[in-house]
Write a protein that holds these residues in place. Structure first.
Motif, PDB file in Angstrom:
ATOM      1  N   UNK A  39       0.992  -1.087   0.060  1.00  0.00           N
ATOM      2  CA  UNK A  39      -0.096  -0.063   0.076  1.00  0.00           C
ATOM      3  C   UNK A  39       0.888   1.374   0.197  1.00  0.00           C
ATOM      4  N   UNK A  40       1.937   1.218   0.572  1.00  0.00           N
ATOM      5  CA  UNK A  40       2.660   2.449   0.787  1.00  0.00           C
ATOM      6  C   UNK A  40       3.464   2.734  -0.498  1.00  0.00           C
ATOM      7  N   UNK A  41       3.587   1.514  -1.393  1.00  0.00           N
ATOM      8  CA  UNK A  41       4.278   1.742  -2.672  1.00  0.00           C
ATOM      9  C   UNK A  41       3.407   1.725  -3.744  1.00  0.00           C
ATOM     10  N   UNK A  42       1.940   1.769  -3.460  1.00  0.00           N
ATOM     11  CA  UNK A  42       1.084   1.655  -4.535  1.00  0.00           C
ATOM     12  C   UNK A  42       1.431   2.624  -5.690  1.00  0.00           C
ATOM     13  N   UNK A  48       4.975   1.566 -12.610  1.00  0.00           N
ATOM     14  CA  UNK A  48       5.706   0.440 -13.280  1.00  0.00           C
ATOM     15  C   UNK A  48       4.632  -0.299 -14.179  1.00  0.00           C
ATOM     16  N   UNK A  49       3.435  -0.599 -13.667  1.00  0.00           N
ATOM     17  CA  UNK A  49       2.512  -1.371 -14.455  1.00  0.00           C
ATOM     18  C   UNK A  49       1.958  -0.614 -15.696  1.00  0.00           C
ATOM     19  N   UNK A  50       1.856   0.813 -15.607  1.00  0.00           N
ATOM     20  CA  UNK A  50       1.423   1.731 -16.636  1.00  0.00           C
ATOM     21  C   UNK A  50       2.500   1.633 -17.846  1.00  0.00           C
ATOM     22  N   UNK A  51       3.882   1.696 -17.184  1.00  0.00           N
ATOM     23  CA  UNK A  51       4.943   1.778 -18.245  1.00  0.00           C
ATOM     24  C   UNK A  51       5.140   0.474 -19.001  1.00  0.00           C
ATOM     25  N   UNK A  52       5.008  -0.653 -18.202  1.00  0.00           N
ATOM     26  CA  UNK A  52       5.019  -2.186 -18.803  1.00  0.00           C
ATOM     27  C   UNK A  52       3.897  -2.306 -19.811  1.00  0.00           C
TER      28      UNK A  52
END
Length: 82
Positions: A39-42, A48-52
């Motif tokens: 949660x703290x790194x959401x 990262x998922x968007x870039x991927x």
């Protein structure tokens, strides 16, 4: 600094005993720690998922293609009374 397996085991044993005193299970506590870290790194995860997936580039292209719509609210002109 590398942490040795012996140090890890000592820490884990101590945490398990402390949790037991509080009537908590180690695996439940560990899972909670993992969830909190996620949660703290959401934001980072989503970036990262968007870039991927290339979504970030698509969103930028969509933003530049669509012209900004003019405001539908007319500008008010102050009226003075004499």
């Amino acid at each position: 600094m590398t942490v040795s397996q012996k140090d890890i085991k000592k820490s884990k044993d101590l945490v398990e005993k402390l949790l037991k005193v509080n009537d908590q299970k180690y695996n439940d506590w560990l899972h909670q720690q993992h969830q909190q870290f996620i949660e703290e790194n959401q934001d980072l995860i989503l970036q990262a998922l968007s870039a991927f997936t290339g979504e970030e580039e698509q969103e930028k292209k969509t933003e530049t293609k669509q012209p900004e719509q003019p405001s539908m609210n007319p500008t008010r002109i102050p009226v003075t009374q004499n």
